[in-house]
Motif scaffolding. Structure first.
Motif, PDB file in Angstrom:
ATOM      1  N   ILE A   1     -30.500 -10.861  -5.282  1.00 26.65           N
ATOM      2  CA  ILE A   1     -31.946 -10.070  -6.379  1.00 26.65           C
ATOM      3  C   ILE A   1     -32.788 -11.423  -5.624  1.00 26.65           C
ATOM      4  O   ILE A   1     -32.125 -12.535  -5.954  1.00 26.65           O
ATOM      5  N   ILE A   2     -33.761 -11.749  -5.403  1.00 28.96           N
ATOM      6  CA  ILE A   2     -34.365 -12.835  -5.091  1.00 28.96           C
ATOM      7  C   ILE A   2     -35.722 -12.812  -5.695  1.00 28.96           C
ATOM      8  O   ILE A   2     -36.489 -13.600  -6.052  1.00 28.96           O
ATOM      9  N   GLY A   3     -36.463 -11.499  -6.489  1.00 28.97           N
ATOM     10  CA  GLY A   3     -37.755 -12.567  -6.899  1.00 28.97           C
ATOM     11  C   GLY A   3     -38.329 -10.333  -8.283  1.00 28.97           C
ATOM     12  O   GLY A   3     -37.035  -9.537  -8.400  1.00 28.97           O
ATOM     13  N   GLY A   4     -39.248 -10.406  -8.235  1.00 24.93           N
ATOM     14  CA  GLY A   4     -39.462  -9.113  -8.748  1.00 24.93           C
ATOM     15  C   GLY A   4     -40.853  -8.110  -8.467  1.00 24.93           C
ATOM     16  O   GLY A   4     -41.721  -9.601  -8.384  1.00 24.93           O
ATOM     17  N   VAL A   5     -40.698  -6.667  -8.919  1.00 24.18           N
ATOM     18  CA  VAL A   5     -42.430  -6.487  -8.240  1.00 24.18           C
ATOM     19  C   VAL A   5     -43.452  -7.333  -9.523  1.00 24.18           C
ATOM     20  O   VAL A   5     -43.008  -7.272 -10.280  1.00 24.18           O
ATOM     21  N   GLY A   6     -44.319  -7.532  -8.704  1.00 29.56           N
ATOM     22  CA  GLY A   6     -45.811  -7.795  -9.636  1.00 29.56           C
ATOM     23  C   GLY A   6     -47.283  -8.031  -8.920  1.00 29.56           C
ATOM     24  O   GLY A   6     -47.267  -6.476  -8.142  1.00 29.56           O
ATOM     25  N   SER A   7     -47.909  -8.430  -9.158  1.00 32.21           N
ATOM     26  CA  SER A   7     -49.437  -8.096  -8.590  1.00 32.21           C
ATOM     27  C   SER A   7     -49.884  -9.354  -8.867  1.00 32.21           C
ATOM     28  O   SER A   7     -51.272  -9.370  -9.893  1.00 32.21           O
ATOM     29  N   THR A   8     -49.414 -10.763  -8.447  1.00 35.62           N
ATOM     30  CA  THR A   8     -49.928 -11.901  -7.350  1.00 35.62           C
ATOM     31  C   THR A   8     -51.212 -11.351  -6.621  1.00 35.62           C
ATOM     32  O   THR A   8     -51.600 -12.650  -6.541  1.00 35.62           O
ATOM     33  N   GLY A   9     -50.896 -10.573  -5.893  1.00 36.39           N
ATOM     34  CA  GLY A   9     -51.758 -10.703  -4.979  1.00 36.39           C
ATOM     35  C   GLY A   9     -52.936 -10.674  -4.125  1.00 36.39           C
ATOM     36  O   GLY A   9     -53.466  -9.356  -5.445  1.00 36.39           O
ATOM     37  N   LEU A  10     -54.345 -11.424  -4.121  1.00 38.54           N
ATOM     38  CA  LEU A  10     -55.262 -10.989  -4.571  1.00 38.54           C
ATOM     39  C   LEU A  10     -56.260 -10.075  -3.841  1.00 38.54           C
ATOM     40  O   LEU A  10     -56.410  -9.287  -3.891  1.00 38.54           O
TER      41      LEU A  10
ATOM     42  N   LYS B   1     -34.429  -2.072  -5.712  1.00 39.71           N
ATOM     43  CA  LYS B   1     -34.367  -2.142  -6.554  1.00 39.71           C
ATOM     44  C   LYS B   1     -33.979  -0.520  -7.526  1.00 39.71           C
ATOM     45  O   LYS B   1     -34.075  -0.671  -8.767  1.00 39.71           O
ATOM     46  N   ASP B   2     -34.953   0.596  -7.070  1.00 47.54           N
ATOM     47  CA  ASP B   2     -35.329   1.511  -7.796  1.00 47.54           C
ATOM     48  C   ASP B   2     -35.170   3.127  -6.971  1.00 47.54           C
ATOM     49  O   ASP B   2     -36.352   2.922  -5.678  1.00 47.54           O
ATOM     50  N   GLU B   3     -34.877   4.016  -7.028  1.00 48.51           N
ATOM     51  CA  GLU B   3     -34.948   5.121  -5.919  1.00 48.51           C
ATOM     52  C   GLU B   3     -35.457   6.015  -6.047  1.00 48.51           C
ATOM     53  O   GLU B   3     -36.128   7.275  -5.702  1.00 48.51           O
ATOM     54  N   ASN B   4     -37.074   5.687  -7.317  1.00 53.30           N
ATOM     55  CA  ASN B   4     -38.000   6.305  -7.531  1.00 53.30           C
ATOM     56  C   ASN B   4     -39.240   5.824  -6.603  1.00 53.30           C
ATOM     57  O   ASN B   4     -40.634   6.437  -7.006  1.00 53.30           O
ATOM     58  N   ALA B   5     -38.754   4.636  -5.700  1.00 54.10           N
ATOM     59  CA  ALA B   5     -40.167   4.167  -5.482  1.00 54.10           C
ATOM     60  C   ALA B   5     -40.292   4.714  -4.011  1.00 54.10           C
ATOM     61  O   ALA B   5     -39.806   4.570  -3.806  1.00 54.10           O
TER      62      ALA B   5
ATOM     63  N   GLU C   1     -54.853  -7.290  -3.108  1.00 55.89           N
ATOM     64  CA  GLU C   1     -54.135  -5.668  -3.339  1.00 55.89           C
ATOM     65  C   GLU C   1     -54.452  -6.031  -4.881  1.00 55.89           C
ATOM     66  O   GLU C   1     -53.810  -5.313  -5.562  1.00 55.89           O
ATOM     67  N   SER C   2     -54.909  -6.816  -6.128  1.00 60.78           N
ATOM     68  CA  SER C   2     -54.850  -6.537  -7.107  1.00 60.78           C
ATOM     69  C   SER C   2     -55.571  -5.745  -7.793  1.00 60.78           C
ATOM     70  O   SER C   2     -54.698  -5.286  -8.970  1.00 60.78           O
ATOM     71  N   LEU C   3     -56.575  -4.541  -7.213  1.00 61.98           N
ATOM     72  CA  LEU C   3     -56.849  -3.542  -7.818  1.00 61.98           C
ATOM     73  C   LEU C   3     -55.569  -2.337  -7.732  1.00 61.98           C
ATOM     74  O   LEU C   3     -55.888  -1.663  -8.139  1.00 61.98           O
ATOM     75  N   GLU C   4     -54.519  -2.495  -6.678  1.00 63.36           N
ATOM     76  CA  GLU C   4     -53.475  -1.011  -6.609  1.00 63.36           C
ATOM     77  C   GLU C   4     -52.539  -1.559  -7.646  1.00 63.36           C
ATOM     78  O   GLU C   4     -52.140  -2.624  -8.516  1.00 63.36           O
ATOM     79  N   PRO C   5     -51.858  -0.315  -8.124  1.00 59.60           N
ATOM     80  CA  PRO C   5     -50.374  -0.935  -9.056  1.00 59.60           C
ATOM     81  C   PRO C   5     -49.331  -1.970  -8.340  1.00 59.60           C
ATOM     82  O   PRO C   5     -49.746  -1.925  -7.844  1.00 59.60           O
ATOM     83  N   ALA C   6     -48.671  -2.107  -9.752  1.00 61.02           N
ATOM     84  CA  ALA C   6     -48.103  -3.015  -9.028  1.00 61.02           C
ATOM     85  C   ALA C   6     -46.914  -2.726  -8.325  1.00 61.02           C
ATOM     86  O   ALA C   6     -46.426  -1.526  -8.223  1.00 61.02           O
ATOM     87  N   HIS C   7     -46.704  -3.587  -6.698  1.00 60.70           N
ATOM     88  CA  HIS C   7     -45.910  -3.388  -5.380  1.00 60.70           C
ATOM     89  C   HIS C   7     -45.561  -4.339  -4.994  1.00 60.70           C
ATOM     90  O   HIS C   7     -45.759  -5.307  -5.173  1.00 60.70           O
ATOM     91  N   LEU C   8     -44.271  -4.299  -3.784  1.00 57.91           N
ATOM     92  CA  LEU C   8     -43.791  -4.611  -2.832  1.00 57.91           C
ATOM     93  C   LEU C   8     -44.986  -4.996  -2.113  1.00 57.91           C
ATOM     94  O   LEU C   8     -44.391  -4.281  -1.392  1.00 57.91           O
ATOM     95  N   HIS C   9     -45.519  -6.060  -1.445  1.00 59.89           N
ATOM     96  CA  HIS C   9     -45.726  -6.504   0.290  1.00 59.89           C
ATOM     97  C   HIS C   9     -44.636  -6.805   1.205  1.00 59.89           C
ATOM     98  O   HIS C   9     -44.425  -8.272   0.779  1.00 59.89           O
ATOM     99  N   PHE C  10     -44.250  -6.056   1.768  1.00 54.16           N
ATOM    100  CA  PHE C  10     -42.510  -6.288   2.597  1.00 54.16           C
ATOM    101  C   PHE C  10     -43.379  -5.736   4.200  1.00 54.16           C
ATOM    102  O   PHE C  10     -43.635  -5.108   4.248  1.00 54.16           O
TER     103      PHE C  10
ATOM    104  N   ALA D   1     -44.480   0.703  -4.094  1.00 50.72           N
ATOM    105  CA  ALA D   1     -44.581   1.029  -5.604  1.00 50.72           C
ATOM    106  C   ALA D   1     -44.240   0.697  -6.403  1.00 50.72           C
ATOM    107  O   ALA D   1     -42.868   2.238  -5.885  1.00 50.72           O
ATOM    108  N   ALA D   2     -43.158   0.569  -7.300  1.00 53.02           N
ATOM    109  CA  ALA D   2     -42.256  -0.114  -8.382  1.00 53.02           C
ATOM    110  C   ALA D   2     -43.141  -0.145  -9.300  1.00 53.02           C
ATOM    111  O   ALA D   2     -43.574  -1.247  -9.657  1.00 53.02           O
TER     112      ALA D   2
END
Length: 228
Positions: free
Chosen positions: A191-200, A98-102, A202-211, A131-132
């Motif tokens: 809503i099922i969750g939030g964008v994070g940085s928990t993926g090993l 839910k972000d038009e700028n994503a 892709e840890s050096l990349e900015p916060a994003h959803l891996h879909f 990315a968001a």
């Protein structure tokens, strides 16, 4: 004369010694052969015993896997919520954020390699990275049933939703997955969750959803079904 007699006596002693040596050698050969036969027989018995045990273990393991599979499928019935609750049709998938700028940071790419900043190598990519900002709301792209909530070794906190027509969507690298549980029936846009940085991976990349999106257990390009 005496020398000839002594020579004969020496020859007799030599012959006796030779015969004794031959007897000892033959006895040793038969003893060794007998021991080898016993060892081989014992090894054969051991191998048969081990193989029998292994076969039984395999059968038990296979039966155990079948039982676990049956129990798992019985615990999480997949509800066809699209028909029972009037949700979206399979072709009406919405954006998972839910972000038009994503924006898309990494595209789906299973037929060619793309560069991974974190792993510093070229590899395939089975999903789309969107990315968001951290904790941006992640929503279900269509109605379905939550069939898994887990920590993926590669892509971090993940939620799996099964939809109709054998479509499965996976939301990874989440900041949290506490908003849903296995067995929950969710609606499109919930809503099922939030964008994070928990993926090993892709840890050096900015916060994003891996879909990810799968059909019949095969990865498909989410961009073919969702307008990003």
């Amino acid at each position: 004369m005496r020398q000839a007699q002594k020579k004969k006596e020496k020859d007799k002693v030599a012959i006796v010694l030779m015969l004794a040596f031959c007897v000892i050698a033959l006895t040793s050969i038969f003893t060794v052969k007998s021991n080898i036969d016993k060892i081989n027989e014992n090894n054969k018995d051991i191998l048969v015993s081990e193989n029998t045990k292994t076969d039984k273990d395999k059968d038990n393991a296979a039966n155990k896997d079948k039982d676990n599979s049956a129990q798992a499928s019985g615990k999480i019935p997949t509800v066809d919520s699209l028909e029972s609750q009037g949700g979206s049709q399979p072709s009406d998938f919405i954006k998972p954020i839910k972000d038009e700028n994503a924006s898309i940071a990494n595209p789906f790419s299973m037929d060619k390699l793309i560069y991974s900043v974190t792993l510093d190598q070229y590899m395939t990519h089975c999903g789309i990275d969107i990315a968001a900002p951290e904790d941006t709301q992640v929503v279900a792209v269509a109605a379905g049933t939550v069939t898994a909530v887990y920590e993926d070794d590669r892509y971090g906190t993940s939620v799996e939703i099964t939809h109709s027509n054998d479509i499965v969507t996976v939301y990874s690298n989440l900041s949290t997955a506490e908003m849903v549980e296995v067995g929950d029936v969710v609606q499109s846009g919930q809503i099922i969750g939030g964008v994070g940085s928990t993926g090993l991976f892709e840890s050096l990349e900015p916060a994003h959803l891996h879909f990810e999106m799968l059909e019949g257990g095969v990865y498909i390009n989410p961009a073919d079904h969702i307008k990003f």
